[in-house]
Design an enzyme around this catalytic site. Structure first.
Site, PDB file in Angstrom:
ATOM      1  N   LYS A  98       1.312  -2.723  -3.358  1.00  0.00           N
ATOM      2  CA  LYS A  98       1.921  -1.944  -2.273  1.00  0.00           C
ATOM      3  C   LYS A  98       0.890  -0.969  -1.691  1.00  0.00           C
ATOM      4  CE  LYS A  98       6.488  -2.608  -4.172  1.00  0.00           C
ATOM      5  NZ  LYS A  98       7.618  -2.185  -4.976  1.00  0.00           N
ATOM      6  N   GLN A 157       9.915   2.754  -8.443  1.00  0.00           N
ATOM      7  CA  GLN A 157       9.762   1.370  -8.891  1.00  0.00           C
ATOM      8  C   GLN A 157      10.787   1.051  -9.978  1.00  0.00           C
ATOM      9  OE1 GLN A 157       7.541  -0.906  -7.492  1.00  0.00           O
ATOM     10  NE2 GLN A 157       8.575  -2.427  -8.772  1.00  0.00           N
ATOM     11  N   ASP A 192      12.638   1.434   0.324  1.00  0.00           N
ATOM     12  CA  ASP A 192      13.223   0.147  -0.078  1.00  0.00           C
ATOM     13  C   ASP A 192      14.498  -0.191   0.693  1.00  0.00           C
ATOM     14  OD1 ASP A 192      11.456  -0.857  -1.925  1.00  0.00           O
ATOM     15  OD2 ASP A 192      12.404   0.119  -3.642  1.00  0.00           O
TER      16      ASP A 192
END
Ligand code: NAP
Length: 287
Positions: free
Chosen positions: A53, A97, A120
């Site tokens: 990422k 995460q 997200d």
């Protein structure tokens, strides 16, 4: 038939080139889009995901901040990291995460993320916006699948789509997304799961099949209509090998098939970058 590849790196490359232009434009207006990640613990796969990422962000000139916390992080320490990121004006989006160590409640942390900074797109507020078809950060993997199909000219509008899996990060929001009355959606979605007695009965009706299950070989060639497009979301590590949810013989029946790795994975990261650039654009508009 040998299926053509739904190439995640090709689609991601095209979108990232556009995003790089947007980043340059935002920088010219004094804003550097900033993404942060919060990684708690030692899960090796999570470390790889987070590294990728940041690499993606750095390649297109975005700011990226990595907060790695030890496996024994307390609830208070984790919430403190969340609150600091909510308050940091240089960070436009961030994510925690998944998974987190067992002493922590992932949902509690997620629910404390400022919805405007939800990289997200999985905060309940943003899932609510998705259900309404309203603007907001959308879940990265579902919009990545949508963009992957569109990039390769696979029509979604009017198609019958079977989604295997109803997980909260992929299957369920994908069903919500593809039934919206908007471009690149407006599909008829059949949602299959462990409560579906004969999944093949439904996948064989579908022009597009998406497997988001987390079990290698769940979707087999006899479950696919000849000429369908098949998107394999699954990431299963078996004896050191990375396998999807779709059996390899599906390539002999389908017209399109996404590889694992190199299919949905690069698209998920690209959509995270896109959410961050969009959040930076909104922050500039509100400045
Ligand atoms: P999840 O939350 O565990 O959901 C899995 C879903 O699959 C559940 O709805 C489950 O049904 C269903 N399921 C399990 N076994 C099944 C079977 N035999 N037949 C039919 N349905 C079955 O998982 P997820 O987060 O959605 O992730 C799914 C997979 O995608 C995982 O391998 C994950 O690693 C991968 N993934 C990849 C990316 C990427 O970027 N490449 C991103 C996210 C996830 P029930 O609801 O009935 O339990």
């Amino acid at each position: 038939m040998t299926a053509q590849k739904l190439d995640g790196w090709a689609a991601a490359g095209a979108i990232r080139a556009q995003l790089a232009d947007e980043v340059a434009d935002l920088k010219a207006h004094g804003v550097v889009p900033g993404l942060a990640t919060v990684l708690i613990g030692d899960d090796p796969a999570s470390h790889v995901y987070v590294t990728n990422k940041h690499k993606g962000c750095e390649e297109i000139g975005m700011r990226s901040l990595r907060i790695d916390l030890p496996a024994d992080t307390t609830r208070e320490q984790a919430l403190d990291a969340v609150e600091r990121l909510n308050a940091d004006p240089s960070i436009h989006s961030y994510l925690i995460q998944y998974p987190v160590p067992s002493q922590l409640d992932f949902n509690e942390l997620l629910y404390r993320v400022d919805p405007k900074k939800d990289g997200d797109g999985l905060h309940p507020f943003n899932l609510g916006l998705l259900a309404l078809g309203a603007d907001g950060p959308r879940p990265c993997t579902p919009v990545g699948i949508q963009a992957l199909l569109s990039h390769h000219g696979v029509g979604i509008e009017g198609a019958t789509v079977a989604v295997v899996g109803r997980g909260l990060t992929v299957g369920r929001p994908l069903g919500m997304l593809l039934t919206l009355k908007e471009p690149n959606a407006n599909a008829t979605v059949i949602q299959c799961h462990t409560g579906t007695p004969d999944i093949g009965e439904f996948t064989r009706q579908a022009d597009i099949v998406v497997a988001a299950v987390g079990r290698a070989g769940t979707v087999t060639a006899d479950m696919i209509k000849p000429g369908a497009a098949v998107v394999d979301v699954g990431v299963n590590r078996i004896d050191g090998e990375l396998l999807g949810d779709v059996a390899p013989e599906v390539a002999e029946v389908a017209a399109w098939l996404s590889p694992v790795p190199g299919g949905v994975g690069p698209m998920t990261i690209t959509m995270l970058m896109r959410n961050t650039v969009a959040a930076a654009r909104r922050a500039l508009g509100n400045a």
